[in-house]
Every structure is written in structure tokens, then in C-alpha cells.
Write a protein that holds these residues in place. Sequence first.
Motif, PDB file in Angstrom:
ATOM      1  N   GLY A 142      -0.296   4.559  -4.040  1.00 16.06           N
ATOM      2  CA  GLY A 142       0.040   3.730  -2.793  1.00 16.06           C
ATOM      3  C   GLY A 142       0.551   2.603  -3.497  1.00 16.06           C
ATOM      4  O   GLY A 142      -0.542   2.579  -4.472  1.00 16.06           O
ATOM      5  N   PHE A 143       1.619   1.913  -3.710  1.00 15.54           N
ATOM      6  CA  PHE A 143       2.126   0.992  -5.191  1.00 15.54           C
ATOM      7  C   PHE A 143       2.355  -0.387  -4.708  1.00 15.54           C
ATOM      8  O   PHE A 143       3.141  -0.905  -4.559  1.00 15.54           O
ATOM      9  N   ASN A 144       2.723  -0.637  -2.679  1.00 15.94           N
ATOM     10  CA  ASN A 144       3.015  -1.239  -2.301  1.00 15.94           C
ATOM     11  C   ASN A 144       2.493  -3.031  -2.476  1.00 15.94           C
ATOM     12  O   ASN A 144       2.699  -3.696  -2.725  1.00 15.94           O
ATOM     13  N   HIS A 145       1.528  -2.803  -3.302  1.00 16.29           N
ATOM     14  CA  HIS A 145       0.563  -3.844  -3.612  1.00 16.29           C
ATOM     15  C   HIS A 145       1.073  -4.594  -5.295  1.00 16.29           C
ATOM     16  O   HIS A 145       0.591  -5.763  -5.718  1.00 16.29           O
ATOM     17  N   VAL A 146       1.900  -4.000  -5.974  1.00 17.18           N
ATOM     18  CA  VAL A 146       2.438  -4.408  -7.023  1.00 17.18           C
ATOM     19  C   VAL A 146       3.873  -4.510  -7.095  1.00 17.18           C
ATOM     20  O   VAL A 146       4.948  -3.871  -6.217  1.00 17.18           O
ATOM     21  N   ASP A 147       4.120  -5.770  -8.198  1.00 21.54           N
ATOM     22  CA  ASP A 147       5.592  -5.980  -8.061  1.00 21.54           C
ATOM     23  C   ASP A 147       6.147  -5.670  -9.156  1.00 21.54           C
ATOM     24  O   ASP A 147       5.975  -5.850 -10.829  1.00 21.54           O
ATOM     25  N   LEU A 148       6.755  -4.001  -8.839  1.00 21.71           N
ATOM     26  CA  LEU A 148       7.446  -3.468  -9.541  1.00 21.71           C
ATOM     27  C   LEU A 148       8.184  -3.987 -10.673  1.00 21.71           C
ATOM     28  O   LEU A 148       8.793  -3.922 -12.186  1.00 21.71           O
ATOM     29  N   LEU A 168       3.375   2.508   2.925  1.00 25.98           N
ATOM     30  CA  LEU A 168       3.957   1.312   3.008  1.00 25.98           C
ATOM     31  C   LEU A 168       4.460   0.537   1.790  1.00 25.98           C
ATOM     32  O   LEU A 168       5.150  -0.018   1.040  1.00 25.98           O
ATOM     33  N   MET A 169       5.900   0.134   3.072  1.00 22.80           N
ATOM     34  CA  MET A 169       7.289  -0.273   2.091  1.00 22.80           C
ATOM     35  C   MET A 169       7.858  -1.559   3.312  1.00 22.80           C
ATOM     36  O   MET A 169       7.527  -1.720   4.394  1.00 22.80           O
ATOM     37  N   ASP A 170       8.817  -2.078   3.505  1.00 20.85           N
ATOM     38  CA  ASP A 170       9.674  -2.971   4.125  1.00 20.85           C
ATOM     39  C   ASP A 170      10.257  -2.595   4.935  1.00 20.85           C
ATOM     40  O   ASP A 170       9.702  -3.175   5.697  1.00 20.85           O
ATOM     41  N   SER A 171      10.917  -1.684   5.050  1.00 23.68           N
ATOM     42  CA  SER A 171      10.696  -0.378   6.124  1.00 23.68           C
ATOM     43  C   SER A 171      10.227   0.157   7.052  1.00 23.68           C
ATOM     44  O   SER A 171      10.014   0.598   8.114  1.00 23.68           O
ATOM     45  N   THR A 172       8.946   0.199   6.111  1.00 24.75           N
ATOM     46  CA  THR A 172       7.729   0.908   7.293  1.00 24.75           C
ATOM     47  C   THR A 172       7.156  -0.355   7.752  1.00 24.75           C
ATOM     48  O   THR A 172       5.271   0.395   8.746  1.00 24.75           O
ATOM     49  N   ARG A 173       6.629  -1.671   7.377  1.00 25.07           N
ATOM     50  CA  ARG A 173       5.384  -2.614   8.009  1.00 25.07           C
ATOM     51  C   ARG A 173       5.855  -2.556   8.914  1.00 25.07           C
ATOM     52  O   ARG A 173       6.348  -3.299   9.625  1.00 25.07           O
ATOM     53  N   ARG A 174       4.653  -2.395   9.838  1.00 26.89           N
ATOM     54  CA  ARG A 174       4.168  -2.709  11.501  1.00 26.89           C
ATOM     55  C   ARG A 174       5.488  -1.808  12.065  1.00 26.89           C
ATOM     56  O   ARG A 174       6.191  -2.065  12.697  1.00 26.89           O
ATOM     57  N   ILE A 175       5.591  -0.607  11.339  1.00 28.79           N
ATOM     58  CA  ILE A 175       5.947   0.240  12.201  1.00 28.79           C
ATOM     59  C   ILE A 175       5.673   0.752  13.257  1.00 28.79           C
ATOM     60  O   ILE A 175       6.684   1.409  14.006  1.00 28.79           O
ATOM     61  N   ILE A 230      -4.135   6.967  15.343  1.00 24.72           N
ATOM     62  CA  ILE A 230      -4.679   7.005  14.250  1.00 24.72           C
ATOM     63  C   ILE A 230      -3.925   6.604  12.776  1.00 24.72           C
ATOM     64  O   ILE A 230      -3.258   7.240  12.404  1.00 24.72           O
ATOM     65  N   ASN A 231      -4.235   5.609  12.418  1.00 19.27           N
ATOM     66  CA  ASN A 231      -4.824   5.521  10.876  1.00 19.27           C
ATOM     67  C   ASN A 231      -5.020   5.907   9.898  1.00 19.27           C
ATOM     68  O   ASN A 231      -5.848   5.254   9.439  1.00 19.27           O
ATOM     69  N   THR A 232      -4.972   6.526   8.259  1.00 18.91           N
ATOM     70  CA  THR A 232      -5.794   6.292   7.426  1.00 18.91           C
ATOM     71  C   THR A 232      -4.286   6.642   6.417  1.00 18.91           C
ATOM     72  O   THR A 232      -5.114   7.037   5.116  1.00 18.91           O
ATOM     73  N   SER A 233      -3.718   5.631   6.431  1.00 21.25           N
ATOM     74  CA  SER A 233      -2.137   5.639   5.096  1.00 21.25           C
ATOM     75  C   SER A 233      -2.513   4.163   4.856  1.00 21.25           C
ATOM     76  O   SER A 233      -3.153   3.621   3.947  1.00 21.25           O
ATOM     77  N   ARG A 234      -2.351   3.604   5.174  1.00 24.46           N
ATOM     78  CA  ARG A 234      -1.803   1.845   4.651  1.00 24.46           C
ATOM     79  C   ARG A 234      -1.911   0.500   6.267  1.00 24.46           C
ATOM     80  O   ARG A 234      -1.207   1.406   7.125  1.00 24.46           O
ATOM     81  N   GLY A 235      -2.720   0.246   6.211  1.00 24.36           N
ATOM     82  CA  GLY A 235      -3.406  -0.887   7.190  1.00 24.36           C
ATOM     83  C   GLY A 235      -1.990  -1.519   7.188  1.00 24.36           C
ATOM     84  O   GLY A 235      -1.254  -2.028   9.190  1.00 24.36           O
TER      85      GLY A 235
END
Length: 359
Positions: A93-99, A221-228, A244-249
Motif C-alpha cells: 500500500g502507498f496511501n500514506h505517500v504523496d506521490l 485505501l484511496m479517496d474513493s474507498t475511504r470509509r467504504i 473482517i478487515n485485514t487491508s487498511r483501517g
Amino acid sequence: MKLAVFSSKPYDKRYIEAARSAAAARGAASPAARPASADIDIVFHEFALEEDTVILAKGADAICAFVNDSLSAPVIEALAREGIKAILLRCAGFNHVDLVAAEKAGIMVANVPSYSPEAVAEFAVALIQTLNRKTHRAYNRAREGNFALDGLMGQTLFGKTVGFIGTGKIGVATAKIMKGFGCRILAYDPFPTPAFEGIGEYKGLDEVLAESNIISLHCPLMDSTRRIINEEAIAKMKPGALLINTSRGGLVDTKAVIRALKAQHLGGVALDVYEGEGSLFYDDHSGEIIHDDVLMRLMTFHNVIVTGHQAFFTEEALMEIADCTLRNIDEFVVTGTCKNSLTKDLKLVKRDSLPVRGV
């Protein structure tokens, strides 16, 4: 070349050093093919990477970061000022990186796109089994001499419907296992994969939520999946369903989950990740007062399991993470980039039209 490794634990150092020793051994057998990683100077820092700790990267050519390190624009700009040329992620995952900031600064960012997907899949199934059959409660009872079965009733998984949000390698690996239990498998992913053929059936998100006894999250985790998984999504789930969540909080609205648990709409929740985990996970806080009231409230429910982002944590996965990280370094030294670079096609990774694509 010098590499600064942040958020490093003893096991990180052990496996990275083992991978480097293996690379050096291969180089000894064929000096002409000696990889750059065999001679790299590696400095390990226990501290997480953030604005206050960027100074620890001084003198390094590249840094290695983990899932809860901060790679925001200010951090990346500070890294650029220190002369950092590459950011190597020990994760997919790279949701914590400002690419965008990384490309602007001319810093390559590379990840480990796949490392033992079966490790995460097996852990997800372990959470399903534990939550359903309440073995965590039975274990605690038996240690106190309580062998009563009242309150430990579960359900037979055979014949139940399991819904997957995201069908990347981990989602498919988990679906295969649940198929082996005799479950009906449904999935939602805007980008169907041939690997899912013969395992289950793709449906719309609302249908997957409504028809599943168990929902398992396997998307980035992306803008479009945040709190899906939010109030609306939970309302569409079957009463008594397990989550069950083993992906991103950040895929889950924790407060909405708490309300659903209080209303007894959700039958149980198992989280290996948590949206506020950054300041807590991977460290021992047992002697402290934890000030995250949302997490503490969540953990008061008997039908909730929280683990510390350990689904990946197997010998095989750690070895592959270390090997791939060093391969990324070797390729970067030779070519200035690598096949796992996330900044080589910025238009693709920025697209919000990639809402689920499993990992």
C-alpha cells in the motif's frame, strides 16, 4: 550508497541483513554480477519517519519506510533537501505517500507489490474462524477453569455466503480458502480478474453487502474507498453479519461500526487494521493509558477482535519483503528507477476512477 531504514524492529533488521548476506554470497560466486545491495551501508532507526525525524535521513541516498511512516508533502520536501533520491516501501500500500510531491521532488518511490498473499489470506480466515466460533473467549474461560459452553455458540461456515470487496491476489487467495469450506463466494471489484473465475461470482457492491453472512475487505485505501464501510453500507448488510478487515483501517468508519454493534445489527467485527493505528500499532503500550477513546470503546465488545496489523507477519513474507526491497535498490542503482516504481506513471496512480482494485 547509504540506506536509512525507519520504523525498524529487530525482525526487520534480521531479515534485511539476511537478504543482504544472501546477495553478497551470490556476488562472491559471480563478482561481475555482484548486486549494489551487497555493499550498501544500512542504518536502522526505530523511530517512525515524520517531520521531526527527517533529520535522521541526513547523509543517506535512500530511505526505507513502513505503513505508518508519514510521507506527506512536507516530509518528502525535507527528504529532498537532504539529498534523498529514492523511497523504498516495505509494503504494498502507498496511501500514506504523496506521490505528486515525490515526483515533483524527483524522488523515486517503489513498493513491494506482492509478498506472500497467502499469509494475509490465512490470517483473515483465522479471524473469521475465531470470531465465529468464539475461540478467543473459550481460551480465556478455560484458563480460569470455566468450561461452560453458554455464550460460545457459532455457525457452521459450510453453505454460508462470504462477500469480498477487492479481488487482488490476497482477496483471491482468501476466497479460495473459504470456497474450500463450502461457502458461496461473492465479490465486488470494478476490475474483474481471471484469477477469480471458478471461485465465485461478481456482483454489485449493494448486492454483495446484502447477501453475505461475512464481509471481508481486500482493497487499497484511496479517496474513493475511504470509509467504504460506513453507516449506509452497514445498514445494507444482513443482521448478524461478520465484518473482517485485514487491508487498511481507513476503509472502515469505526464510529459507525460501534453504533451497529450497540444496535446488535453486526454480529461481530475482526480488525487487523484500524484507522487511527498510526500512533499505536507495532509498539508496546501496555504500561500506558491509551487515549484513543474510539478504539477503547470498540474493544469493550465481546464480539470484537482487534489485532495489531500482523496479518503479513510470517517468515516467508518478511523474507520476500526484504528481498524485494533490495532488488528495488539494485535496479535503481543501475537504471535510476525500477519495475516497482510508483512514480513512473503518475497519471495512473492518481486516478480516482480506480475505486477498489484489490491488492
